[in-house]
Design an enzyme around this catalytic site. Structure first.
Site, PDB file in Angstrom:
ATOM      1  N   PRO A 180      72.866  48.593  46.608  1.00 51.66           N
ATOM      2  CA  PRO A 180      74.292  48.546  46.955  1.00 51.66           C
ATOM      3  C   PRO A 180      75.100  47.726  45.940  1.00 51.66           C
ATOM      4  CG  PRO A 180      72.945  48.206  48.906  1.00 51.66           C
ATOM      5  CD  PRO A 180      72.000  48.204  47.741  1.00 51.66           C
ATOM      6  N   ASP A 181      76.304  48.169  45.663  1.00 51.10           N
ATOM      7  CA  ASP A 181      77.262  47.538  44.735  1.00 51.10           C
ATOM      8  C   ASP A 181      76.917  47.736  43.263  1.00 51.10           C
ATOM      9  OD1 ASP A 181      78.687  46.636  46.893  1.00 51.10           O
ATOM     10  OD2 ASP A 181      78.072  44.544  46.730  1.00 51.10           O
ATOM     11  N   SER A 182      75.753  48.260  42.955  1.00 51.20           N
ATOM     12  CA  SER A 182      75.315  48.315  41.557  1.00 51.20           C
ATOM     13  C   SER A 182      76.227  49.161  40.687  1.00 51.20           C
ATOM     14  CB  SER A 182      73.883  48.849  41.472  1.00 51.20           C
ATOM     15  OG  SER A 182      73.787  50.136  42.052  1.00 51.20           O
TER      16      SER A 182
END
Length: 347
Positions: A180-182
């Site tokens: 997530p968020d990468s």
């Protein structure tokens, strides 16, 4: 559309030579066929197993039942010193189907595979699906509240271990929310090329029968759909992943996230989505993402979906802090007061 021309009829049929009497016995051919089958099973057992499972593999959808991990922090909190209200909140959250986050801090190299194995065992015994988030990229969260992760070579080793454990659970339906968020954070961090390479390697390591991988898809109050789609496309693994995950660890409304998922998917031929509804019951946080006040748990997993959105999930486990802000402890730590606030209307 024009039909294909019919093949010309043969002018005459050639005579087939007679089969020797020794080869006419049906028992001979039954024996030969049996030997071939036995040989295929002995030499190609892995292939046969993969093929059989591939036939029954099914993506998640409305009605898919997920486990409430017995390894969750909500479950572990029940053994700590809690007030009656905090105990009630922890009990409620421990019983809800949610995603288990595999991190190198909690499940390091040498232990991550065993954790996946334990989760798969639970899913198998309950006849349910398993959902995990893999969260250990080098330079994770660009040094923000969830900073950490592994060195590049260690990351490859770690995801390979997780992938092997997923492959050992071919009889279990597995959902992987990858880092997530990468991608949504990459433009701000200035590391898109690095992230693309790392995510490609992770996808290759995590692929398995009945394993459905979703890349980071940001959320409706972050990047424009066109930009988010460009970032997902850059990873260039459309044939290897199911799609993308939106609203992970955020608070945007289900309606807004459905619209956003459709907008992103319109630029990504054939990709699907899952939506995190763990804490969007109120959906009044706006741009605030770190332990905003007044929020509540959202719709439980497997309740909603359509032709683009496979289903909704509880990806961010409610009760785990976003970071040392608004009264919360460090990111990922169990926060009894936060659990009470999130579940006040649900208990």
């Amino acid at each position: 559309m024009a039909r294909a021309p019919r093949a010309p009829r043969a002018a005459r049929v050639r005579r087939v030579s007679r089969v020797p009497r020794a080869l006419r016995s049906p028992w001979l051919w039954i024996g030969v066929l049996s030997a071939v089958v036995v040989g295929m099973l002995a030499v190609g057992g892995v292939f046969v197993s993969h093929w059989a499972n591939a036939v029954t593999a099914r993506p998640p959808g409305v009605g898919t039942e997920f486990i409430a991990p017995t390894l969750s922090k909500a479950q572990r909190a029940l053994d700590s010193d809690l007030t009656p209200e905090q105990q009630e909140a922890a009990e409620y959250l421990a019983a809800q189907p949610s995603t288990y986050w595999i991190t190198p801090e909690q499940d390091p190299i040498g232990q991550a595979g065993a954790t996946v194995g334990a989760l798969a065992k639970q899913a198998r015994s309950e006849g349910k699906a398993l959902s995990v988030a893999v969260y250990g990229l080098p330079g994770r969260d660009c040094g923000n509240h969830s900073a950490g992760g592994l060195e590049p070579d260690d990351y490859k080793t770690w995801v390979a271990e997780i992938g092997a454990a997923l492959d050992n659970a071919r009889d279990v339906q597995k959902i992987v929310v990858l880092e997530p968020d990468s991608l949504a954070l990459a433009p701000e961090c200035g590391n898109l090329d690095e992230r693309v390479t790392q995510l490609r390697g992770a996808v290759a390591a995590l692929q398995s029968v009945d394993t459905w991988i979703y890349l980071d898809g940001g959320h409706s109050s972050w990047l424009a759909p066109e930009r988010m789609a460009q970032l997902i496309s850059a990873v260039d693994v459309a044939d290897s992943v199911r799609g993308f995950a939106t609203n992970v660890s955020n608070f945007q409304s289900l309606t807004d996230e459905f619209a956003y998922a459709h907008a992103v998917a319109s630029h990504l031929d054939g990709m699907h989505a899952v939506i995190d509804t763990s804490r969007n019951g109120t959906a009044s946080a706006g741009a605030e993402w770190c332990n905003p006040a007044g929020q509540t748990v959202g719709e439980t997993a497997g309740e909603y979906g359509d032709d683009v959105v496979d289903t909704n999930l509880w990806i961010k486990p409610p009760g785990e802090s976003d970071g040392p802000c608004n009264g919360g402890p460090a990111a990922g730590k169990w926060w009894p007061e936060g659990a009470v606030a999130l579940t006040a209307a649900a208990r």
